[in-house]
Design a protein around this motif. Sequence first.
Motif, PDB file in Angstrom:
ATOM      1  N   TYR A  36     -68.711   5.037 -29.456  1.00 25.99           N
ATOM      2  CA  TYR A  36     -67.943   4.875 -30.686  1.00 25.99           C
ATOM      3  C   TYR A  36     -68.780   4.252 -31.801  1.00 25.99           C
ATOM      4  CZ  TYR A  36     -63.873   5.649 -27.653  1.00 25.99           C
ATOM      5  OH  TYR A  36     -62.972   6.182 -26.771  1.00 25.99           O
ATOM      6  N   ALA A  37     -69.712   3.369 -31.442  1.00 25.86           N
ATOM      7  CA  ALA A  37     -70.550   2.732 -32.451  1.00 25.86           C
ATOM      8  C   ALA A  37     -71.357   3.767 -33.223  1.00 25.86           C
ATOM      9  CB  ALA A  37     -71.490   1.712 -31.787  1.00 25.86           C
ATOM     10  N   PHE A  38     -71.835   4.786 -32.520  1.00 27.90           N
ATOM     11  CA  PHE A  38     -72.565   5.863 -33.186  1.00 27.90           C
ATOM     12  C   PHE A  38     -71.628   6.768 -33.968  1.00 27.90           C
ATOM     13  CE2 PHE A  38     -75.936   4.702 -30.238  1.00 27.90           C
ATOM     14  CZ  PHE A  38     -77.071   4.899 -31.005  1.00 27.90           C
ATOM     15  N   ILE A  39     -70.518   7.145 -33.354  1.00 25.07           N
ATOM     16  CA  ILE A  39     -69.597   8.079 -33.998  1.00 25.07           C
ATOM     17  C   ILE A  39     -69.037   7.516 -35.292  1.00 25.07           C
ATOM     18  CG2 ILE A  39     -67.340   9.202 -33.767  1.00 25.07           C
ATOM     19  CD1 ILE A  39     -68.024   9.573 -30.781  1.00 25.07           C
ATOM     20  N   CYS A  40     -68.621   6.252 -35.284  1.00 21.14           N
ATOM     21  CA  CYS A  40     -67.940   5.702 -36.460  1.00 21.14           C
ATOM     22  C   CYS A  40     -68.864   5.512 -37.646  1.00 21.14           C
ATOM     23  CB  CYS A  40     -67.232   4.404 -36.113  1.00 21.14           C
ATOM     24  SG  CYS A  40     -68.299   2.970 -35.958  1.00 21.14           S
ATOM     25  N   THR A  41     -70.171   5.418 -37.415  1.00 23.85           N
ATOM     26  CA  THR A  41     -71.096   5.225 -38.533  1.00 23.85           C
ATOM     27  C   THR A  41     -71.929   6.465 -38.845  1.00 23.85           C
ATOM     28  OG1 THR A  41     -72.666   4.224 -36.977  1.00 23.85           O
ATOM     29  CG2 THR A  41     -71.323   2.729 -38.292  1.00 23.85           C
ATOM     30  N   GLU A  42     -72.201   7.294 -37.856  1.00 20.66           N
ATOM     31  CA  GLU A  42     -73.039   8.472 -38.070  1.00 20.66           C
ATOM     32  C   GLU A  42     -72.228   9.736 -38.364  1.00 20.66           C
ATOM     33  OE1 GLU A  42     -76.346   8.519 -38.234  1.00 20.66           O
ATOM     34  OE2 GLU A  42     -76.499   6.376 -37.831  1.00 20.66           O
ATOM     35  N   ASP A  43     -71.026   9.832 -37.779  1.00 19.34           N
ATOM     36  CA  ASP A  43     -70.268  11.082 -37.921  1.00 19.34           C
ATOM     37  C   ASP A  43     -68.832  10.863 -37.457  1.00 19.34           C
ATOM     38  OD1 ASP A  43     -69.485  13.690 -38.202  1.00 19.34           O
ATOM     39  OD2 ASP A  43     -70.728  14.480 -36.577  1.00 19.34           O
ATOM     40  N   LYS A  44     -68.028  10.225 -38.302  1.00 19.68           N
ATOM     41  CA  LYS A  44     -66.678   9.835 -37.882  1.00 19.68           C
ATOM     42  C   LYS A  44     -65.750  11.028 -37.633  1.00 19.68           C
ATOM     43  CE  LYS A  44     -64.918   8.975 -42.567  1.00 19.68           C
ATOM     44  NZ  LYS A  44     -64.326   7.940 -43.457  1.00 19.68           N
ATOM     45  N   ASP A  45     -66.127  12.204 -38.122  1.00 19.16           N
ATOM     46  CA  ASP A  45     -65.313  13.410 -37.884  1.00 19.16           C
ATOM     47  C   ASP A  45     -65.879  14.261 -36.748  1.00 19.16           C
ATOM     48  OD1 ASP A  45     -63.527  12.867 -40.066  1.00 19.16           O
ATOM     49  OD2 ASP A  45     -65.100  13.532 -41.436  1.00 19.16           O
ATOM     50  N   PHE A  46     -66.723  13.663 -35.921  1.00 23.01           N
ATOM     51  CA  PHE A  46     -67.429  14.391 -34.872  1.00 23.01           C
ATOM     52  C   PHE A  46     -66.517  15.265 -34.018  1.00 23.01           C
ATOM     53  CE2 PHE A  46     -68.916  14.169 -30.333  1.00 23.01           C
ATOM     54  CZ  PHE A  46     -69.968  15.069 -30.455  1.00 23.01           C
ATOM     55  N   TYR A  47     -65.384  14.723 -33.579  1.00 19.76           N
ATOM     56  CA  TYR A  47     -64.531  15.455 -32.651  1.00 19.76           C
ATOM     57  C   TYR A  47     -63.696  16.544 -33.318  1.00 19.76           C
ATOM     58  CZ  TYR A  47     -65.713  12.335 -28.821  1.00 19.76           C
ATOM     59  OH  TYR A  47     -66.393  11.651 -27.834  1.00 19.76           O
ATOM     60  N   SER A  48     -63.612  16.554 -34.633  1.00 22.31           N
ATOM     61  CA  SER A  48     -62.755  17.526 -35.311  1.00 22.31           C
ATOM     62  C   SER A  48     -63.510  18.581 -36.123  1.00 22.31           C
ATOM     63  CB  SER A  48     -61.773  16.802 -36.245  1.00 22.31           C
ATOM     64  OG  SER A  48     -62.471  16.062 -37.236  1.00 22.31           O
ATOM     65  N   GLU A  49     -64.812  18.372 -36.347  1.00 24.53           N
ATOM     66  CA  GLU A  49     -65.551  19.316 -37.181  1.00 24.53           C
ATOM     67  C   GLU A  49     -66.352  20.308 -36.310  1.00 24.53           C
ATOM     68  OE1 GLU A  49     -67.808  16.506 -39.345  1.00 24.53           O
ATOM     69  OE2 GLU A  49     -69.176  16.090 -37.693  1.00 24.53           O
ATOM     70  N   PRO A  50     -66.674  21.484 -36.847  1.00 24.48           N
ATOM     71  CA  PRO A  50     -67.374  22.519 -36.072  1.00 24.48           C
ATOM     72  C   PRO A  50     -68.897  22.406 -36.098  1.00 24.48           C
ATOM     73  CG  PRO A  50     -66.789  23.398 -38.206  1.00 24.48           C
ATOM     74  CD  PRO A  50     -66.263  21.978 -38.169  1.00 24.48           C
ATOM     75  N   GLY A  51     -69.410  21.182 -35.916  1.00 20.58           N
ATOM     76  CA  GLY A  51     -70.860  20.993 -35.911  1.00 20.58           C
ATOM     77  C   GLY A  51     -71.444  20.724 -37.275  1.00 20.58           C
ATOM     78  N   VAL A  52     -70.680  21.036 -38.317  1.00 22.14           N
ATOM     79  CA  VAL A  52     -71.136  20.852 -39.696  1.00 22.14           C
ATOM     80  C   VAL A  52     -69.962  20.328 -40.512  1.00 22.14           C
ATOM     81  CG1 VAL A  52     -72.105  21.954 -41.749  1.00 22.14           C
ATOM     82  CG2 VAL A  52     -72.731  22.798 -39.476  1.00 22.14           C
TER      83      VAL A  52
END
Length: 202
Positions: free
Chosen positions: A14-30
């Motif tokens: 979560y530490a990486f996701i929330c700062t690097e890419d908070k929409d990681f689980y919902s976006e299509p790679g971009v």
Amino acid sequence: VWADLEQIPSNLQYAFICTEDKDFYSEPGVNFKRTIGAMINEYLLPIYSSKQGASTLEQQLIKNLTRDDEAGGLEGYMRKVREIWRAYRLDAKYDKETILEAYLNVISFTDNTAGVEAESIKLFGKSARDLSLAQCASIASITKNPYRYDPRTHEEEHLSRRNYILYEMWQQGYITEEQYNAASAEPTRLRRISYAVFCLKK
């Protein structure tokens, strides 16, 4: 040192996701909105004083794996187009857990160390699975700039970045306010290296 995703604590993920890419689980790679804004800012209309961060975890993973990092001019633009297409195809082929596991195992840290497990052992003397919440945020804080946020040489800058990540984790609902307060007050507690032993080994 490869670590399966099950061995990597959720707080570190979560530490990486929330700062690097908070929409990681919902976006299509971009993230097309951020990408278009960043490309307009960099190549067409530089209305902001700094480059806008737009890379998803997939794009960062692609860059780490391919070392395709041309930055300027037409080649820089074409590199970005390749990166976007590869990230989109990567997301279409693999599930998010597989992508996240690969990302956490190839991301760069201090002294050219790669992966959260190796960095955890080097800095804290223990496996990533045993990291505290504060130590998870410490690991995640380094990747933005491994030199500037190295806790061994730039402790104040590191702690500021670490606590920013903890704040984002709290604000995005990954941790409670009590956890945030306790973790942000925790010292780094880095692994102490015996220089006598180091010299003997040399």
